[in-house]
Each structure stands twice: as structure tokens, then as C-alpha cells.
Design an enzyme around this catalytic site. Structure first.
Site, PDB file in Angstrom:
ATOM      1  N   GLU A 130       0.795  -1.232   0.000  1.00 54.69           N
ATOM      2  CA  GLU A 130       0.000   0.000   0.000  1.00 54.69           C
ATOM      3  C   GLU A 130       0.829   1.286   0.000  1.00 54.69           C
ATOM      4  O   GLU A 130       0.498   2.244   0.693  1.00 54.69           O
ATOM      5  CB  GLU A 130      -0.946   0.000   1.213  1.00 54.69           C
ATOM      6  CG  GLU A 130      -1.902  -1.168   1.188  1.00 54.69           C
ATOM      7  CD  GLU A 130      -2.782  -1.240   2.406  1.00 54.69           C
ATOM      8  OE1 GLU A 130      -3.982  -1.503   2.261  1.00 54.69           O
ATOM      9  OE2 GLU A 130      -2.279  -1.051   3.539  1.00 54.69           O
TER      10      GLU A 130
HETATM   11  C1  NGO Z   1      -4.112  -4.849   4.678  1.00 53.71           C
HETATM   12  C2  NGO Z   1      -3.147  -3.733   4.991  1.00 53.71           C
HETATM   13  C3  NGO Z   1      -2.912  -3.561   6.497  1.00 53.71           C
HETATM   14  C4  NGO Z   1      -4.219  -3.599   7.248  1.00 53.71           C
HETATM   15  C5  NGO Z   1      -4.965  -4.865   6.913  1.00 53.71           C
HETATM   16  C6  NGO Z   1      -6.278  -4.957   7.633  1.00 53.71           C
HETATM   17  C7  NGO Z   1      -2.034  -5.538   4.239  1.00 53.71           C
HETATM   18  C8  NGO Z   1      -0.968  -6.438   3.807  1.00 53.71           C
HETATM   19  N1  NGO Z   1      -1.948  -4.236   4.350  1.00 53.71           N
HETATM   20  O1  NGO Z   1      -3.242  -5.989   4.627  1.00 53.71           O
HETATM   21  O2  NGO Z   1      -2.225  -2.375   6.742  1.00 53.71           O
HETATM   22  O3  NGO Z   1      -3.942  -3.577   8.637  1.00 53.71           O
HETATM   23  O4  NGO Z   1      -5.194  -4.985   5.539  1.00 53.71           O
HETATM   24  O5  NGO Z   1      -6.982  -6.109   7.327  1.00 53.71           O
END
Ligand code: NGO
Length: 525
Positions: A338
Site C-alpha cells: 500500500e
Molecule cells: C491490509 C493492509 C494492512 C491492514 C490490513 C487490515 C495488508 C498487507 N496491508 O493488509 O495495513 O492492517 O489490511 O486487514
């Protein structure tokens, strides 16, 4: 090690007769509970061959024997567990005397099909023999023996009888990586909490603890060259609580505790995004030289390290260098998820730089699926977390990366069980107990030889206490552990839910506050 089929698979009798675990065998007045069937354990064993005429009873004069140095730690661990539960002395000796009932742990040559984590367990009236070629295999075999004993073995000084079903088990994992990820960044969890979680995941033969040590809301590991990461970055958490961090010694204590359960800690420092806690700790890490305020909300995807700034490289060298020095395991996880605020070329060059720093430290890089967009060093492990066929995972696999699968709609334990669940997130869910079990790592478009394993992921935005963690992990974590360990031929929801139900008395004895999902036929209790 790759699992191959063995002839004993045909001996599987999974789920048979579990509902009838307690039966009257001794006339109308007394009821002797039937011992746990060999095939009732979780994860399901590769092959179980019951012999009802060969039950073993542990008694006050029983002994534990060890053969081969790799057997010692498991013998100590097992003796502690069994002495506490039974009150028996259970000395560890090199050989038993005539007539003594024996639990024998034998490290040495074993059936080659069991590889370096498998074990063979043989139960006869005079002895239980666990044989493996490694300490890890013996430990997994000992966890199997634990599940074959009545749940009250977990309660100090419980009454017998301590009967183990007769027969043989031959068992080994489908995948080498059976992970549990714990987010100690969104909410901080103490060393004692993490060690308790280690014991809980070890029950189900999980062998990787992926520790998510940094995120926007908290930095959880002291780094000597950058002390404010811990003192400022570690000073808060989601919701504005006090947060916390591990000193290097505390982190090493966790690593050693995990190692004593044959679990490898994979530490993650999330980069280049998810770094507000680091940016808040040191103004110079920011492109504009201004530190943002600490963040205690739950948004994702808004922060980034300043790619290309020389001090960013210094920071990465220092952090990864110190973490590598504290970590005996082969892996350092650099996150990579992200990173939405920087251009794609900057992201790719950053990932190439940071993975090379990991390699320079003698470690193998691990990262979330997005790093597949960059050129990755050979051997890199990429963790797929999207809900379907993820293009980044395919890109990584096409480069030869090894892939760990944690599809969020099945393996994210932070998602609600159903819309009414008080805790948890909703973006990929709800994830019912059945959903956590209803998937196959072979179906994600990754060449079979590159699927390294699975991971049960527990992000902690909504989870503040150990009880919260346990409520979300149980009963879903054992299903993901089983997908990582057991042969696909054993996969059956109907049989699994019966075996899962039979775990409840053990969780109760261990004080694990699990979710009594209506999907599972829990025993009346
Ligand atoms: C995503 C995000 C995280 C969140 C999570 C919550 C990943 C790999 N990045 O998973 O920052 O905490 O969802 O479900």
C-alpha cells in the site's frame, strides 16, 4: 521438502466416530471415556493406522527416554507438560527398566518420506515412540501426542486415566511455511502475550511467526542508532493508548522462545509506506524535513519514506543491519504494501534498494505481494494477501519468487466472523470459520513448486488485549494451519468441524477464550 503421496494415505479414517468419543465400555455404573482417535488431531495427519488392541496408558511409574541429542529439548518440554497435568514424576532417562511404560523420543534415521519436519508415532501397550530425523519433527510429534491425551492434561494435577489410542501415525507437512502474522504495531502486545500466542500456534504445527513490528501507529523495536524510533514512534497506538516497544533483549527473548517451539520469527519493518511512526520520530526522514504528528487512527496508505534522500538509505542500512544481527532466522520482511503516495518507478527502485540491503545482511527478503512489481533478488518470498488472482503475485512468481498465500477473504483473522461480531474489520469479510478452511493454496495461479505455504494474518486495528487476539484466532487459525500441513485428500469440512469441536475442552483448559461459532457442533460444556 515437498510432500509426496505415500501408501499409508489409504489408511486414513478422518473424522470417524468423533461424536462418540465418550462411550460406556465398562458396564452400566462406570463410564470410561474412549481415547482420542489417532485421526482426530488437527492438522489431520498424512496417515493414521489405528490398532484398538494396542492402547497405551501413562502411569505413575512411566518414564521418558531420549535417544539422539536433538530429542533433549522436546523431552524437557513434554516432561514439563505431562508432569504438570498428571502429577507423575516422569523422569527423563537414557533407557527404561523392565516393565516400565515408556514415552521414547528418538532422533535419528526415519522414513525418508517424512522429510525434515515430519515424524512417526507408534503406540503400543508398553510404549509410545516418536521418531524423527530432526528436533522439529520430534516436537511436532510431541504436540500430536498432547492432542491424543485427554484435554484435562492441560489442567495441573488432573485425575487419570491417561490412555493414548494404539496404532501408528506417519505425518509430514504439505508446505514448509506455515505462518502466523501478528500485528504488534497497531496495538502493542507484551512479551508475555506474544509468548502465549507462540504456544497457541505451536499446538497446530505453525512454524513461522511473522511479527509486524512497525506501522503508521507504532514502532515496536529499539534500534540503537535511531533511539527515537522506540521512544517517540513507540509511544502510542491506535486509539491513543500508551503503545510500547521491545528492547533488543526482549525481542531476542521472543525469538528464543519461538525457537524452543521450532518456530522461526520473521520480523517485518514495513516500508516505504506505513511509516508515520518513523517519520514522526525523526524530521530528517521526511522530504520536507518536518515531522508529522503521531497517528492513532486506522487509515492506510498515506505515509512514505523519502525515496532517494541519502538519510533514507542510512536509516534502512542501520535498521535492517541491527534487526538482522538480532535475528537468527533466514528472513527479514520489508513490507512493501500500500505505498500509494509515491510514483510506481520510485516504488520499484526503492524495493530493489531495500531488498538488496537485506541480501547484503545475509538474509532473504520477504514482502507483501506489491513488491512483485520490482526486480527481486533470487529466493525472495512474496506474501499474497489479495482476495483473488493477484497480478502482483503473478509478477513475483514469474520472476521465480516463492509465494506464501494469505488471501484476506480466507486467512485474515482480523475480519469479523459475521456482521454481528463485535471485534474486527469488514473489508475482506466476513470470514466465517468455514471460509477460513474453504480454500486451497494450489488454486491461486502460482506454479506448484513456488507455493511456499500459508499464513494466518492477525492485524490489530480493533484488537487491544490477548483475549481479543484469541477470540479472533480461535477457532479459525487451526483451519489455516491444517491447509498448510495436511494433504489435500484429507480436506473435508464435515469431518473437520467435528475435529474442531473436539478441541474446545483443551482451549477451555488452557483459558483460550475462543468464539463459539454456531457453525461448529461444540460439545455441551
Ligand atoms: C491490509 C493492509 C494492512 C491492514 C490490513 C487490515 C495488508 C498487507 N496491508 O493488509 O495495513 O492492517 O489490511 O486487514
Amino acid at each position: 521438502m515437498r510432500a509426496g503421496a505415500v501408501g499409508l494415505v489409504s489408511l486414513l479414517a478422518l473424522g470417524a466416530g468423533l461424536g462418540a468419543c465418550a462411550a460406556s465400555t465398562a458396564g452400566p455404573e462406570t463410564t470410561t471415556p474412549m481415547p482420542v482417535p489417532l485421526s482426530a488431531i488437527i492438522p489431520a495427519p498424512v496417515a493414521a493406522h489405528p490398532d484398538p488392541a494396542a492402547d497405551f496408558t501413562l502411569d505413575r511409574s512411566s518414564v521418558i527416554t531420549v535417544s539422539g541429542g536433538a530429542a533433549d529439548p522436546t523431552a524437557q518440554w513434554l516432561a514439563t507438560l505431562l508432569r504438570r497435568g498428571t502429577g507423575f514424576p516422569l523422569p527423563i532417562v537414557s533407557s527404561a527398566r523392565q516393565g516400565e511404560r515408556v514415552i521414547a523420543l528418538v532422533a535419528g534415521p526415519a522414513d525418508p518420506s517424512i522429510g525434515d519436519e515430519g515424524y512417526m508415532l507408534s503406540v503400543t501397550p508398553s510404549e509410545v515412540v516418536i521418531r524423527a530425523s530432526s528436533g522439529a519433527g520430534l516436537f511436532h510429534g510431541a504436540e500430536t501426542l498432547r492432542q491424543l491425551l485427554p484435554a484435562r492434561i492441560e489442567d495441573p494435577g488432573s485425575p487419570g486415566p491417561w490412555v493414548v489410542s494404539g496404532g501408528q501415525i506417519l505425518d509430514y507437512p504439505r508446505y514448509p511455511w506455515r505462518g502466523a502474522m501478528l500485528d504488534v504495531a497497531r496495538h502493542f502486545f507484551s512479551v508475555a502475550d506474544v509468548e502465549r500466542y507462540i504456544d497457541e500456534i505451536a499446538l497446530y504445527k505453525i512454524n513461522v511467526l511473522h511479527l509486524h513490528l512497525s506501522d503508521d501507529q507504532g514502532w515496536r523495536i529499539a534500534i540503537s542508532a535511531w533511539p527515537q524510533l522506540a521512544t517517540i514512534g513507540g509511544s502510542t497506538e491506535v486509539g491513543g493508548g500508551l503503545g510500547g516497544y521491545y528492547t533488543g533483549e526482549q525481542y531476542q527473548e521472543i525469538v528464543a522462545y519461538a525457537a524452543s517451539r521450532y518456530i522461526t520469527v520473521v520480523p517485518e519493518i514495513d516500508t516505504p509506506g506505513h511509516v508515520n511512526a518513523a517519520l514522526a520520530s525523526y524530521p530528517e526522514l521526511n522530504c520536507d524535513g518536518i515531522a508529522p504528528a503521531p497517528y492513532t487512527g486506522t487509515d492506510v496508505g498515506f505515509s512514505s519514506l523519502c525515496v532517494g534522500k541519502p538519510i533514507t538509505t542510512q536509516f534502512l542500512d542501520d535498521v535492517i543491519g541491527e534487526l538482522a544481527a538480532l535475528t537468527p532466522g533466514a528472513y527479514i520482511d520489508i513490507g512493501g504494501d500500500e505505498a500509494t503516495t509515491i510514483p510506481a518507478p520510485d516504488y520499484a527502485s526503492f524495493v530493489e534498494q531495500v531488498t538488496q540491503i537485506v541480501v547484503k545482511q545475509g538474509k532473504t527478503p520477504v514482502g507483501w505481494a506489491e513488491i512483485g512489481a520490482a526486480t527481486l533478488p533470487p529466493g525472495t518470498v512474496v506474501e499474497g494477501w489479495d482476495t483473488g488472482h493477484d497480478a502482483s503475485v503473478q509478477e513475483a512468481a514469474a520472476q521465480g519468487a516463492r509465494v506464501v498465500l494469505a488471501p484476506a477473504d480466507h486467512a485474515y483473522l482480523d475480519q469479523k466472523y459475521d456482521p454481528e461480531t463485535a471485534l474486527g474489520l469488514t473489508w475482506a469479510g466476513p470470514v466465517s470459520v468455514e471460509a477460513s478452511y474453504a480454500w486451497d493454496p494450489a488454486q491461486y495461479g502460482v506454479p506448484a513448486g513456488q507455493v511456499e505455504g500459508v499464513e494466518a494474518t492477525l492485524f490489530s486495528e480493533t484488537l487491544t488485549t490477548m483475549s481479543d487476539l484469541e477470540f479472533m484466532a480461535f477457532p479459525r487459525l487451526p483451519g489455516i494451519a491444517e491447509i498448510g500441513w495436511s494433504p489435500p485428500s484429507s480436506h473435508s469440512w464435515d469431518a473437520y468441524r467435528e475435529r474442531l469441536a473436539a478441541q474446545a475442552p483443551r482451549w477451555e483448559a488452557l483459558g483460550i477464550g475462543f468464539y463459539r461459532s454456531p457453525e461448529i457442533p461444540w460439545p455441551a460444556g
